[in-house]
Design an enzyme around this catalytic site. Structure first.
Site, short mmCIF file in Angstrom:
data_model
loop_
_atom_site.label_atom_id
_atom_site.label_comp_id
_atom_site.label_asym_id
_atom_site.label_seq_id
_atom_site.Cartn_x
_atom_site.Cartn_y
_atom_site.Cartn_z
N TRP A 1 0.83 -1.21 0.00
CA TRP A 1 0.00 0.00 0.00
C TRP A 1 0.85 1.25 0.00
O TRP A 1 0.48 2.28 -0.59
CB TRP A 1 -1.01 -0.03 1.15
N ASP B 1 -1.88 6.68 6.29
CA ASP B 1 -2.97 5.88 5.73
C ASP B 1 -3.32 4.82 6.77
O ASP B 1 -2.72 3.75 6.81
CB ASP B 1 -2.52 5.23 4.42
N LYS C 1 -12.90 -1.55 7.10
CA LYS C 1 -12.25 -2.51 8.01
C LYS C 1 -12.71 -2.27 9.45
O LYS C 1 -13.40 -3.09 10.04
CB LYS C 1 -10.74 -2.44 7.87
C1 LIG Z 1 -3.68 0.22 3.98
C2 LIG Z 1 -4.62 0.36 2.84
N1 LIG Z 1 -4.60 1.48 2.11
C3 LIG Z 1 -5.41 1.65 1.05
C4 LIG Z 1 -6.32 0.67 0.67
C5 LIG Z 1 -7.20 0.90 -0.53
O1 LIG Z 1 -8.47 1.16 -0.09
P1 LIG Z 1 -9.69 1.41 -1.10
O2 LIG Z 1 -10.03 0.11 -1.70
O3 LIG Z 1 -10.76 1.95 -0.17
O4 LIG Z 1 -9.27 2.42 -2.09
C6 LIG Z 1 -6.38 -0.50 1.42
C7 LIG Z 1 -7.35 -1.56 1.04
O5 LIG Z 1 -7.37 -2.64 1.53
C8 LIG Z 1 -5.52 -0.67 2.52
O6 LIG Z 1 -5.54 -1.79 3.24
#
Ligand SMILES: Cc1ncc(COP(=O)(O)O)c(C=O)c1O
Length: 358
Positions: free
Chosen positions: A101, A170, A194
């Site tokens: 991520w 994030d 989550k």
């Molecule tokens: C740490 C993290 N950041 C970003 C995301 C991306 O999220 P989204 O699908 O809401 O764009 C996720 C998705 O699992 C994640 O775990």
């Protein structure tokens, strides 16, 4: 019967919250309508929205000089919106790279500003860099990091110290999992799916002085200033997800708040890692001090048993254990709403499976 759902997200929600939403679905507070069917501009929904924000502020002890924004576009949209809102076109932004991520965030931000990787765990990303390994730029617009890497199950046990440079996190897969000092951050954002509620909602907590810096071309609906000016209702927000988030915040308060939740989550994680470490079939490759409390990854020493493991687990009512496709193996996501009983049921199943395949 309810399954034990170990999915990484969208993920398990508290049973009490689902039951309340079910009970209120057709006739919300005597209105004769679902909360989904009422105007976001109505007094009734304004109260839902305000109460959710107040409860979140209380849970996280959010200081008065921070705005709470309820956004759309998923956490991924923030990968672009953070640089658009916080960094000028010629600015440098620092990023810590701890895996999947972080890398997504870096790739997207690179389209908007210069990127300096101020810390990189490297190797197979099985640990987070120590504070002493970080090399932040003096003039960075901000330092971005991912406190919990959902896919590999790597989590920071500390909040990086960045001096006067705003820290951006994030927190999609770790928000509300334990107490955190919000005043150490310039911006926290998290996809809801989550630990907050259904997907479709993103919560951002932004320090006042970072609002109002957006590039002129930033779309109004993604400009932190205009969103804050309109109490996150510049356009139609995801009202049902916002309502559900409010119910989850009340559930968290009733459960004793984040200190109680943190203890509960620590117990769940410790118990599961202990069972993995003691076994001869399962293995967790993450450095002990970087192990996630939320996403516990493990591999089977006999990968040829993976499919059977997952099928037997599902038959035993344990779902969502398949690891992310880029890593393989298994992953048990044990967010706030996963009870200790779920973790114990998983361990019992894992030990039984190991005995049967010794
Ligand atoms: C740490 C993290 N950041 C970003 C995301 C991306 O999220 P989204 O699908 O809401 O764009 C996720 C998705 O699992 C994640 O775990």
């Amino acid at each position: 019967m309810r399954a034990f759902n170990f999915s990484p997200g969208p993920a398990v929600l508290p049973l009490e919250v689902l039951e309340q939403a079910q009970g209120e679905l057709l006739d919300w507070h005597g209105s004769g309508m679902s909360v989904m069917e009422i105007s976001h501009r109505s007094k009734a929904f304004e109260q839902v929205a305000a109460e959710a924000e107040a409860d979140l502020r209380e849970l996280l002890s959010i200081p008065g000089n921070y705005k709470v924004l309820f956004l759309q576009g998923g956490a991924s949209a923030q990968f672009s919106l953070v640089p658009m809102n916080l960094a000028g076109a010629r600015a440098t932004a620092d990023y810590l790279n701890t895996g999947h991520w972080s890398q997504k965030a870096i790739a997207e931000a690179g389209r908007y500003c210069r990127i300096h990787v101020a810390g990189d765990a490297g190797g197979n990303y099985t640990r987070v860099p120590a504070q002493s390994e970080l090399r932040c730029s003096e003039d960075a617009a901000y330092v971005h990091y991912t406190p919990n890497e959902t896919i590999s199950g790597v989590e920071f046990g500390y909040v990086p110290e960045t001096g006067s440079i705003p820290l951006v996190a994030d927190m999609s897969s770790s928000i509300l999992s334990r107490p955190v000092d919000v005043s150490k951050f310039g911006l926290i954002y998290a996809g809801a799916q989550k630990n907050i509620g259904p997907s479709g909602l993103v919560v951002a907590i932004v320090r006042d002085d970072l609002i109002g810096r957006a590039r002129p071309e930033t779309p109004q609906v993604f400009n932190y200033q205009s969103i804050a000016d309109h109490q996150s209702m510049l356009n139609t927000p995801p009202t049902f997800a916002w309502y559900m988030a409010g119910l989850v915040f009340k559930w968290l308060k009733k459960a004793g708040g984040l200190a109680a939740m943190g203890e509960r989550n620590h117990t769940k994680a410790r118990t599961l890692y202990a069972a993995i470490d003691a076994s001869r079939l399962y293995k967790n490759p993450i450095a002990v001090d970087s192990r996630s409390w939320m996403n516990v990854t493990f591999i089977l020493n006999k990968p040829e048993l993976d499919a059977e493991f997952l099928a037997d687990a599902a038959a035993a009512g344990l779902h969502g254990l398949k690891g992310h496709r880029v890593l393989g193996g298994m992953r048990a996501s044990i967010y706030n709403a996963m009870p200790l009983a779920g973790v114990e049921a998983l361990i019992e199943f894992m030990l039984d499976f190991e005995r049967r395949h010794a």
